[in-house]
Design a protein around this motif. Structure first.
Motif, PDB file in Angstrom:
ATOM      1  N   ASN A  63      30.153  36.744   0.195  1.00  0.00           N
ATOM      2  CA  ASN A  63      30.062  38.089   0.779  1.00  0.00           C
ATOM      3  C   ASN A  63      31.422  38.666   1.139  1.00  0.00           C
ATOM      4  O   ASN A  63      31.602  39.885   1.120  1.00  0.00           O
ATOM      5  CB  ASN A  63      29.162  38.071   2.011  1.00  0.00           C
ATOM      6  N   LYS A  64      32.355  37.819   1.498  1.00  0.00           N
ATOM      7  CA  LYS A  64      33.684  38.274   1.916  1.00  0.00           C
ATOM      8  C   LYS A  64      34.698  38.212   0.775  1.00  0.00           C
ATOM      9  O   LYS A  64      35.874  38.474   0.982  1.00  0.00           O
ATOM     10  CB  LYS A  64      34.191  37.435   3.096  1.00  0.00           C
ATOM     11  N   ASP A  65      34.244  37.828  -0.418  1.00  0.00           N
ATOM     12  CA  ASP A  65      35.105  37.747  -1.603  1.00  0.00           C
ATOM     13  C   ASP A  65      36.292  36.805  -1.365  1.00  0.00           C
ATOM     14  O   ASP A  65      37.442  37.157  -1.587  1.00  0.00           O
ATOM     15  CB  ASP A  65      35.578  39.148  -2.019  1.00  0.00           C
ATOM     16  N   LEU A  66      35.983  35.606  -0.907  1.00  0.00           N
ATOM     17  CA  LEU A  66      36.986  34.580  -0.633  1.00  0.00           C
ATOM     18  C   LEU A  66      36.839  33.480  -1.691  1.00  0.00           C
ATOM     19  O   LEU A  66      36.284  32.406  -1.442  1.00  0.00           O
ATOM     20  CB  LEU A  66      36.811  34.016   0.776  1.00  0.00           C
ATOM     21  N   ALA A  67      37.333  33.762  -2.892  1.00  0.00           N
ATOM     22  CA  ALA A  67      37.135  32.890  -4.057  1.00  0.00           C
ATOM     23  C   ALA A  67      37.592  31.446  -3.835  1.00  0.00           C
ATOM     24  O   ALA A  67      36.880  30.520  -4.248  1.00  0.00           O
ATOM     25  CB  ALA A  67      37.809  33.492  -5.284  1.00  0.00           C
ATOM     26  N   PRO A  68      38.744  31.185  -3.209  1.00  0.00           N
ATOM     27  CA  PRO A  68      39.122  29.779  -3.009  1.00  0.00           C
ATOM     28  C   PRO A  68      38.110  29.014  -2.154  1.00  0.00           C
ATOM     29  O   PRO A  68      37.821  27.846  -2.419  1.00  0.00           O
ATOM     30  CB  PRO A  68      40.477  29.868  -2.306  1.00  0.00           C
ATOM     31  N   TRP A  69      37.559  29.668  -1.163  1.00  0.00           N
ATOM     32  CA  TRP A  69      36.576  29.014  -0.311  1.00  0.00           C
ATOM     33  C   TRP A  69      35.244  28.872  -1.028  1.00  0.00           C
ATOM     34  O   TRP A  69      34.505  27.911  -0.803  1.00  0.00           O
ATOM     35  CB  TRP A  69      36.425  29.781   1.002  1.00  0.00           C
ATOM     36  N   GLU A  70      34.943  29.808  -1.912  1.00  0.00           N
ATOM     37  CA  GLU A  70      33.729  29.699  -2.710  1.00  0.00           C
ATOM     38  C   GLU A  70      33.815  28.466  -3.618  1.00  0.00           C
ATOM     39  O   GLU A  70      32.861  27.692  -3.730  1.00  0.00           O
ATOM     40  CB  GLU A  70      33.541  30.969  -3.542  1.00  0.00           C
ATOM     41  N   ALA A  71      34.968  28.264  -4.241  1.00  0.00           N
ATOM     42  CA  ALA A  71      35.165  27.101  -5.100  1.00  0.00           C
ATOM     43  C   ALA A  71      35.036  25.808  -4.296  1.00  0.00           C
ATOM     44  O   ALA A  71      34.389  24.849  -4.725  1.00  0.00           O
ATOM     45  CB  ALA A  71      36.536  27.171  -5.779  1.00  0.00           C
ATOM     46  N   LYS A  72      35.644  25.786  -3.120  1.00  0.00           N
ATOM     47  CA  LYS A  72      35.588  24.593  -2.266  1.00  0.00           C
ATOM     48  C   LYS A  72      34.148  24.311  -1.830  1.00  0.00           C
ATOM     49  O   LYS A  72      33.706  23.159  -1.828  1.00  0.00           O
ATOM     50  CB  LYS A  72      36.502  24.772  -1.051  1.00  0.00           C
ATOM     51  N   ALA A  73      33.416  25.361  -1.477  1.00  0.00           N
ATOM     52  CA  ALA A  73      32.017  25.179  -1.067  1.00  0.00           C
ATOM     53  C   ALA A  73      31.177  24.665  -2.232  1.00  0.00           C
ATOM     54  O   ALA A  73      30.346  23.774  -2.055  1.00  0.00           O
ATOM     55  CB  ALA A  73      31.448  26.488  -0.525  1.00  0.00           C
ATOM     56  N   ASN A  74      31.395  25.200  -3.435  1.00  0.00           N
ATOM     57  CA  ASN A  74      30.665  24.719  -4.613  1.00  0.00           C
ATOM     58  C   ASN A  74      30.923  23.236  -4.840  1.00  0.00           C
ATOM     59  O   ASN A  74      30.003  22.472  -5.131  1.00  0.00           O
ATOM     60  CB  ASN A  74      31.061  25.505  -5.868  1.00  0.00           C
ATOM     61  N   ASN A  75      32.191  22.833  -4.746  1.00  0.00           N
ATOM     62  CA  ASN A  75      32.546  21.424  -4.919  1.00  0.00           C
ATOM     63  C   ASN A  75      31.832  20.565  -3.878  1.00  0.00           C
ATOM     64  O   ASN A  75      31.255  19.520  -4.203  1.00  0.00           O
ATOM     65  CB  ASN A  75      34.065  21.249  -4.817  1.00  0.00           C
ATOM     66  N   GLN A  76      31.848  21.018  -2.660  1.00  0.00           N
ATOM     67  CA  GLN A  76      31.249  20.218  -1.595  1.00  0.00           C
ATOM     68  C   GLN A  76      29.728  20.155  -1.734  1.00  0.00           C
ATOM     69  O   GLN A  76      29.122  19.119  -1.444  1.00  0.00           O
ATOM     70  CB  GLN A  76      31.648  20.771  -0.226  1.00  0.00           C
ATOM     71  N   ILE A  77      29.113  21.230  -2.209  1.00  0.00           N
ATOM     72  CA  ILE A  77      27.669  21.193  -2.459  1.00  0.00           C
ATOM     73  C   ILE A  77      27.380  20.146  -3.531  1.00  0.00           C
ATOM     74  O   ILE A  77      26.421  19.373  -3.427  1.00  0.00           O
ATOM     75  CB  ILE A  77      27.140  22.586  -2.850  1.00  0.00           C
ATOM     76  N   GLY A  78      28.212  20.103  -4.569  1.00  0.00           N
ATOM     77  CA  GLY A  78      28.052  19.082  -5.602  1.00  0.00           C
ATOM     78  C   GLY A  78      28.141  17.681  -5.033  1.00  0.00           C
ATOM     79  O   GLY A  78      27.356  16.792  -5.396  1.00  0.00           O
ATOM     80  N   VAL A  79      29.081  17.477  -4.116  1.00  0.00           N
ATOM     81  CA  VAL A  79      29.238  16.157  -3.493  1.00  0.00           C
ATOM     82  C   VAL A  79      28.008  15.809  -2.652  1.00  0.00           C
ATOM     83  O   VAL A  79      27.528  14.675  -2.684  1.00  0.00           O
ATOM     84  CB  VAL A  79      30.532  16.102  -2.649  1.00  0.00           C
ATOM     85  N   VAL A  80      27.486  16.773  -1.928  1.00  0.00           N
ATOM     86  CA  VAL A  80      26.295  16.500  -1.113  1.00  0.00           C
ATOM     87  C   VAL A  80      25.112  16.147  -2.012  1.00  0.00           C
ATOM     88  O   VAL A  80      24.352  15.222  -1.704  1.00  0.00           O
ATOM     89  CB  VAL A  80      25.964  17.683  -0.176  1.00  0.00           C
ATOM     90  N   TYR A  81      24.974  16.838  -3.120  1.00  0.00           N
ATOM     91  CA  TYR A  81      23.903  16.466  -4.055  1.00  0.00           C
ATOM     92  C   TYR A  81      24.135  15.053  -4.609  1.00  0.00           C
ATOM     93  O   TYR A  81      23.188  14.313  -4.831  1.00  0.00           O
ATOM     94  CB  TYR A  81      23.763  17.475  -5.193  1.00  0.00           C
ATOM     95  N   TRP A  82      25.391  14.678  -4.799  1.00  0.00           N
ATOM     96  CA  TRP A  82      25.692  13.305  -5.225  1.00  0.00           C
ATOM     97  C   TRP A  82      25.201  12.318  -4.157  1.00  0.00           C
ATOM     98  O   TRP A  82      24.580  11.311  -4.478  1.00  0.00           O
ATOM     99  CB  TRP A  82      27.199  13.144  -5.461  1.00  0.00           C
ATOM    100  N   VAL A  83      25.492  12.630  -2.900  1.00  0.00           N
ATOM    101  CA  VAL A  83      25.049  11.769  -1.796  1.00  0.00           C
ATOM    102  C   VAL A  83      23.524  11.656  -1.794  1.00  0.00           C
ATOM    103  O   VAL A  83      22.972  10.587  -1.532  1.00  0.00           O
ATOM    104  CB  VAL A  83      25.566  12.305  -0.437  1.00  0.00           C
ATOM    105  N   LYS A  84      22.855  12.749  -2.126  1.00  0.00           N
ATOM    106  CA  LYS A  84      21.392  12.755  -2.161  1.00  0.00           C
ATOM    107  C   LYS A  84      20.837  12.118  -3.437  1.00  0.00           C
ATOM    108  O   LYS A  84      19.627  12.079  -3.629  1.00  0.00           O
ATOM    109  CB  LYS A  84      20.884  14.201  -2.057  1.00  0.00           C
ATOM    110  N   SER A  85      21.731  11.634  -4.307  1.00  0.00           N
ATOM    111  CA  SER A  85      21.362  11.023  -5.593  1.00  0.00           C
ATOM    112  C   SER A  85      20.696  11.997  -6.554  1.00  0.00           C
ATOM    113  O   SER A  85      19.963  11.594  -7.450  1.00  0.00           O
ATOM    114  CB  SER A  85      20.459   9.792  -5.396  1.00  0.00           C
TER     115      SER A  85
END
Length: 155
Positions: A63-85
C-alpha cells in the motif's frame, strides 16, 4: 499579500509536506521491520501467527509502495511456509521475492532468497537444484562479506 510573501509561504508549505511524507515513510518502514522481526522470532513456535504478521507487513509495504520491504516480506513468507513444511507455497513466495529483489537489483537479497531456495529444494530431495541455488548464493555472500553458512535460513 505581496507575491514574494505568497511564494515563500508556498515553498514553506511544500517543504513541510515533504518532511511529513518522509516522516510517515520512516514510521511505515519501522513498523514493517518490527513486524517482520517479530515474525522471525516466533516462526518456529507459532508459524501461523508469524504468517499473519508477515502478511500484514506485506500489505503495508504494498500500500505504501515500499518495494524493498515487499521483497523482504515475500522472502520471509516463503521461509514461514518452509517452517510449516508447505514447500510448494514456500517456492511460490520465494520466487516472488527473488523477482522483486531482481527488479531492485539487490544482489544480497537475491542471494538470501537463492539460499532459501536451496534449503527448500533439499527438503524436497531436489539436491541438484539445491546445490545450484547454493552456488548462486555463495559468490554474492562472499562479495558482500556476508556469512556463508549455507543451509541457514536468511531473512
Amino acid at each position: 499579500m505581496p507575491f514574494s510573501t505568497r511564494l515563500g509561504l508556498l515553498l514553506m508549505l511544500l517543504v513541510a509536506g515533504f518532511n511529513q511524507a518522509k516522516a510517515t515513510k520512516v514510521q511505515d518502514t519501522t513498523r514493517i521491520g518490527s513486524m517482520l522481526d517479530s515474525a522471525w522470532a516466533i516462526m518456529y513456535q507459532a508459524p501461523d501467527s508469524a504468517l499473519q504478521l508477515c502478511n500484514a507487513a506485506l500489505e503495508i509495504a504494498r500500500n505504501k509502495d515500499l518495494a524493498p520491504w515487499e521483497a523482504k516480506a515475500n522472502n520471509q513468507i516463503g521461509v514461514v511456509y518452509w517452517v510449516k513444511s508447505d514447500y510448494d507455497s514456500a517456492l511460490v513466495w520465494l520466487q516472488e521475492a527473488f523477482e522483486k529483489y531482481a527488479a531492485l537489483e539487490d544482489e544480497l537479497g537475491m542471494g538470501r532468497v537463492a539460499n532459501n531456495f536451496g534449503i527448500t529444494y533439499m527438503e524436497l530431495d531436489y539436491y541438484e537444484l539445491a546445490m545450484r541455488s547454493f552456488q548462486d548464493a555463495l559468490p554474492v555472500f562472499k562479495a558482500q562479506n556476508q556469512p556463508t553458512r549455507m543451509a541457514t535460513l536468511y531473512n
